[in-house]
Enzyme design. Structure first.
Site, PDB file in Angstrom:
ATOM      1  N   GLY A 115     -23.955  59.319  17.831  1.00 16.97           N
ATOM      2  CA  GLY A 115     -25.110  59.046  18.685  1.00 16.97           C
ATOM      3  C   GLY A 115     -25.102  57.583  19.079  1.00 16.97           C
ATOM      4  N   LYS A 116     -25.931  57.211  20.005  1.00 23.82           N
ATOM      5  CA  LYS A 116     -26.068  55.790  20.371  1.00 23.82           C
ATOM      6  C   LYS A 116     -27.366  55.616  21.136  1.00 23.82           C
ATOM      7  CE  LYS A 116     -23.729  51.923  20.010  1.00 23.82           C
ATOM      8  NZ  LYS A 116     -22.894  51.556  18.852  1.00 23.82           N
ATOM      9  N   GLY A 117     -27.978  54.446  20.987  1.00 21.22           N
ATOM     10  CA  GLY A 117     -29.217  54.163  21.707  1.00 21.22           C
ATOM     11  C   GLY A 117     -29.063  52.908  22.539  1.00 21.22           C
TER      12      GLY A 117
END
Ligand code: NAD
Length: 459
Positions: A115-117
């Protein structure tokens, strides 16, 4: 930014489909279909979550700030990846970084997905109170999709333990009575963070290089001498030489990698240059890295930019332009700043014989192909900068058990895990004409593909 990760996954699947020993039960038309399914699963994120955070600033103005949380794949475990606060964050960049996390975790056998934000702001332009509100709002807007068994963010560029502490506290208030220590990693020690987490990525980046040039090269000296390729020759030549090192980026990753290189007594290193968003500092006799680390800790993270600042800190260095670090006459270049730093404009001026990617995707696809063809060893992000996620995993485990490890135990576990990966990758790299990055991707894609196949997800 193009999705580099997808291109390399595609290339890896092309190699694997022709290797009959991989998933041998899949044959004929069934094999073609399964590999097409794999490409579509691995090349697209499961979810791209986007919101415009409504922030009432301290100055009385209300702004809407774009924010993302991309969840690429969770076949190996909960989504995991940092949150970046930067003014140039883009959706496709966050998608690319999330896919890289899926592959990185698969390569290093970390039981997390990818995931990444991202939040499109320049954190330097906001007050501490405004940033606190941004962090709280991020968790409020994405609270349904975050959690210790769903998606666990960590720091990235522009965020650190302060932001993770704020975010964890907001998660805890939104979900009273639920377990919360594992909801964010990279927290401060007092808030359930792990000893060693702050240094884990930078130390791991340096360790990846040191392991290749010292531990592996010495243990396999004769074996390497029998390999008739440029990569083996470079490794053997450099292992006993006095090495000139340069480190681009002097933040969390770069400063720790530079300090590890400075303190290393296994190799004959001299860190002759470091750089940040403002300058390059150069000293052919080697820079005083501990003094620079001390300086940035009291100068909002920035290196000295004037003779006066250098003089006051008793640091001897020449001030060069920010981009100059890339093309200096050095042996090893550590890239620990941002994406696309080595590209078509500067690739032909590179002198380094080894490049280590502390940052994610710091070399464009075009430059990567060009430099690999020239025989430059590129130790890729997926291999070199996994220390952060490995110790994040240890932090998550410690939070679940509420039993905490000593710093020595943390680094011991981190380096043991990284060493296991190197031992499965380095011999294959020197035996195989494919660049190290491709070798790593093939390894990761094999793991993900086998799991997806066994779980019946390819029909
Ligand atoms: P950071 O914000 O602490 O430091 C970034 C550094 O890069 C700063 O010194 C900054 O001045 C410098 N910089 C910014 N723009 C620059 C430019 N154009 N030229 C030269 N220097 C520039 O960030 P960090 O946590 O050290 O992360 C650096 C890279 O490492 C990022 O790509 C990040 O995704 C990657 N990474 C970080 C971690 C982690 O645990 N922090 C883990 C894996 C990968």
């Amino acid at each position: 930014m193009v999705n580099q990760t997808v291109d390399i996954v595609k290339d890896s699947l092309k190699v694997l489909i022709d290797d009959g020993s991989f998933l041998p039960d899949l044959v004929g038309e069934g094999r073609n279909k399964a590999f097409t399914s794999l490409l579509s699963i691995l090349s697209t994120p499961n979810h791209v979550n986007k919101s415009y955070l409504r922030i009432a600033l301290e100055n009385g103005q209300v702004v809407r700030i774009p924010a993302f949380r991309v969840q690429h794949n969770n076949v190996l475990g909960p989504y995991k990846g940092g949150i970046r606060f930067h003014e140039t964050v883009k959706e496709d960049e966050v998608v690319n970084l999330a896919s890289l996390m899926t592959l990185k975790n698969a390569l290093h056998e970390v039981p997390f997905g990818g995931g990444k934000g991202g939040v499109i702001i320049d954190p330097r332009e906001y007050s501490e109170k405004d940033l606190y509100v941004v962090c709280k709002k991020y968790v409020q807007y994405f609270s349904d999709i975050l959690g210790p068994d769903k998606d666990i963010p960590a720091p990235d560029v522009g965020t650190g333990e302060r932001e993770m502490d704020w975010m964890m506290a907001e998660y805890k208030s939104i979900r009273p009575g639920e377990s919360y220590l594992g909801s964010f990693t990279g927290k401060s020690i007092i808030n359930g963070g792990s000893l060693g987490r702050r240094e884990a990525t930078g130390k791991g980046v340096y360790f990846t290089f040191r392991y290749l040039l010292h531990d592996f090269a010495r243990a396999k000296e004769n074996w390497l001498a029998e390999r008739d390729n440029k990569f083996a020759k470079t490794t053997l030549t450099l292992k006993d030489q006095s090495l000139k090192l340069a480190v681009q980026g002097f933040g969390n990753v770069g400063s720790v990698a530079a300090l590890s290189a400075f303190q290393c007594n296994h190799l004959n290193n001299k860190v002759v240059a470091v750089s940040d968003r403002n300058v390059t500092l150069y000293n052919s006799d080697g820079l005083d890295i501990p003094a620079l680390v001390k300086f940035v800790s009291t100068n909002k993270g920035d290196l000295p930019t004037s003779e006066e600042q250098l003089g006051n800190a008793a640091i001897k260095a020449k001030i060069l332009g920010r981009e100059e670090i890339i093309t200096l006459d050095i042996d090893v270049l550590f890239l620990a700043a941002l994406e696309n730093q080595v590209n078509k404009d500067n690739m032909s001026d590179i002198h380094a014989k080894i490049i280590v990617e502390g940052a994610n995707a710091p070399i464009t696809t075009e430059a990567d192909a060009y430099l690999s063809k020239k025989g430059i060893i590129i130790i890729p992000d997926i291999l070199a900068n996994a220390g952060g996620v490995i110790v994040s995993y240890l932090e998550w485990l410690q939070g679940r058990e509420t039993q905490f490890y000593t710093e020595e135990e943390v680094f011991d576990k981190q380096f043991t895990k990284m060493k296991e990966t190197f031992d499965s990758i380095y011999p294959q790299f020197f035996d195989d004409p494919l660049p190290l990055r491709q070798n790593c991707y093939i390894h990761a894609v094999m793991k993900l593909s086998t799991i997806l196949y066994r779980q019946g997800k390819l029909y």
